[in-house]
Design a protein around this motif. Structure first.
Motif, PDB file in Angstrom:
ATOM      1  N   GLY A  74      44.985  34.885  38.046  1.00  0.00           N
ATOM      2  CA  GLY A  74      44.025  33.913  37.537  1.00  0.00           C
ATOM      3  C   GLY A  74      42.582  34.321  37.724  1.00  0.00           C
ATOM      4  O   GLY A  74      41.688  33.601  37.297  1.00  0.00           O
ATOM      5  N   SER A  75      42.311  35.438  38.373  1.00  0.00           N
ATOM      6  CA  SER A  75      40.946  35.867  38.623  1.00  0.00           C
ATOM      7  C   SER A  75      40.317  36.428  37.361  1.00  0.00           C
ATOM      8  O   SER A  75      40.998  37.068  36.550  1.00  0.00           O
ATOM      9  N   PRO A  76      39.022  36.198  37.160  1.00  0.00           N
ATOM     10  CA  PRO A  76      38.354  36.757  35.980  1.00  0.00           C
ATOM     11  C   PRO A  76      38.224  38.267  36.097  1.00  0.00           C
ATOM     12  O   PRO A  76      38.372  38.845  37.175  1.00  0.00           O
ATOM     13  N   ALA A  77      37.952  38.905  34.973  1.00  0.00           N
ATOM     14  CA  ALA A  77      37.743  40.354  34.975  1.00  0.00           C
ATOM     15  C   ALA A  77      36.508  40.700  35.799  1.00  0.00           C
ATOM     16  O   ALA A  77      35.627  39.869  36.003  1.00  0.00           O
ATOM     17  N   ALA A  78      36.437  41.930  36.256  1.00  0.00           N
ATOM     18  CA  ALA A  78      35.291  42.367  37.059  1.00  0.00           C
ATOM     19  C   ALA A  78      34.011  42.262  36.249  1.00  0.00           C
ATOM     20  O   ALA A  78      34.012  42.505  35.042  1.00  0.00           O
ATOM     21  N   PRO A  79      32.895  41.897  36.893  1.00  0.00           N
ATOM     22  CA  PRO A  79      31.624  41.789  36.172  1.00  0.00           C
ATOM     23  C   PRO A  79      31.073  43.158  35.806  1.00  0.00           C
ATOM     24  O   PRO A  79      31.455  44.173  36.388  1.00  0.00           O
TER      25      PRO A  79
END
Length: 405
Positions: A162-167
């Protein structure tokens, strides 16, 4: 140092950032200014009536600190450390009264009206009743939260799906990583682009800020972000292994001196000498390995010359003290030393930055016994003892957080 850390004092500026419990001072200008917690008003002068004076003394402590005092009394602690607020210019007189009741003053700041002292537990109420004392806090330990970015769902499931992609460099201001949109900060800064904290200094009291982190190096106006880095523990009473009592005297002749069976190279002259043992940091996040070489057995020699406050740290363990080993206090130089070497092939930076500071003629009387009336010089090795403070500094004043390596 352990994750539970006593209160410390540090300082920063808004186009600059400073770190530390170690304390640090940062300048902002990277994020919009936030409303700070409003401190409670300081107490007023104590009335002459003994009954009213006792009530006012309790009010100066407050319910939380009275509970801490009661715990110290029930635990039969002989002394406690107190943080006192007094009037500007009144610290000298208050220090004399503390000495009269058998206490030891560790730190004063006359401009702030601040006194830190270790006093007999049974004398705290009487101390609070003094007219010159406006407020009293007992020193205490706080459990630091874990700055891990894992979400609650991730922790329950053990998954990070569920974590967003790396910035990256194209990450917009309204993003999943910082709650700046939810707090209205993105709209605010769009309407007021120069209201980004410039000109403001922020103090962070925590586990020590990473002075080498690129997001904490400069402000949006191009000025140095970190202004100072201070270790606010007491060299005598707090059992902080990063404070070194420079009690050993050595003299370099023909470029060498010998200590503990080891030959060291140094410019000719007389010095104060001590060893910083990395194993002393065992129990904290560093695990006793300040240079991250996989063990906790390294011992770093430190030289101090009181005449000009020059400090050498043998961080590379080559037993030689040259110009490359000189480290100056951060506020003076804006520079730092480094333990260990970074491996560019890994995803983390292995090298550990450190700062230094010195205190001359520190009173050792708080130790009691034969130490009464004696003093010593101290040098501090200011290491980052945990991730939390850099995490906080990045939230407070990080600049250019996305798109770097």
């Amino acid at each position: 140092m352990p994750r539970s850390t006593p209160r410390r004092r540090r300082r920063f500026t808004a186009a600059a950032l400073a770190v530390g419990l170690a304390g640090s001072l940062l300048s902002l200008s990277a994020l919009p200014a936030q409303a700070a917690d409003v401190p409670r008003p300081l107490g007023t002068s104590v009335p002459d009536s003994p009954k009213k004076a006792l009530t006012s003394a309790k009010d100066k402590l407050g319910s939380h600190d009275r509970t801490l005092l009661q715990k110290a009394e029930s635990g039969k602690k002989g002394t406690v450390t107190v943080l006192l607020a007094t009037g500007e210019g009144d610290t000298k007189a208050l220090s004399a009264k503390i000495a009269d009741i058998g206490g030891h003053v560790g730190k004063t700041d006359d401009r702030l009206g601040y006194v830190r002292a270790t006093v007999p537990t049974g004398k705290v109420t009487a101390l609070a009743a003094l007219t010159s004392v406006r407020a009293v806090d007992l020193n205490e330990t706080y459990k630091l939260p874990d700055p891990s970015p894992d979400t609650a769902d991730d922790k329950k499931s053990g998954s990070r799906t569920g974590s967003p992609a790396a910035p990256g460099k194209d990450t917009p201001a309204d993003n999943p990583y910082l709650p700046v949109a939810e707090t209205g900060a993105t709209g605010f800064t769009a309407g007021h682009p120069s209201w980004d904290g410039r000109g403001i200094t922020v103090g962070i009291l925590d586990t020590g800020v990473d002075v080498a982190h690129p997001a904490l190096r400069t402000t949006t106006t191009g000025e140095p972000k970190i202004q100072d880095w201070v270790t606010a523990t007491d060299p005598v009473t707090d059992a902080d292994p990063t404070w070194l009592e420079m009690r050993l005297n050595v003299t370099a002749v023909n470029g060498t001196f010998r200590y503990g069976g080891v030959d060291y190279r140094a410019p000719d002259g007389a010095y104060e000498f001590q060893i910083f043992d990395e194993a002393g940091t065992w129990g904290g996040e560093l695990g006793g390995d300040v240079n991250r070489d996989g063990d906790y057995k390294d011992r770093f020699a430190v030289l101090y010359r009181p005449s000009d406050h020059r400090i050498w740290v043998d961080a590379d363990l080559d037993h030689a003290f040259g110009d490359e080993d000189v480290v100056q206090p951060y506020a003076q130089s804006g520079t730092w030393g480094t333990f260990g070497t970074n491996d560019p092939e890994t995803a983390v930076v292995e090298a550990m930055p450190f700062t230094v500071e010195y205190r001359d003629d520190v009173d050792l009387s708080a130790r009691g016994g034969s130490s009464v009336g004696k003093s010593a010089d101290f040098v501090n090795i200011g290491i980052v003892s945990g991730a939390h403070a850099t995490h906080v500094a990045g939230i407070t004043a990080g600049n250019g957080l996305f798109g770097g390596r």
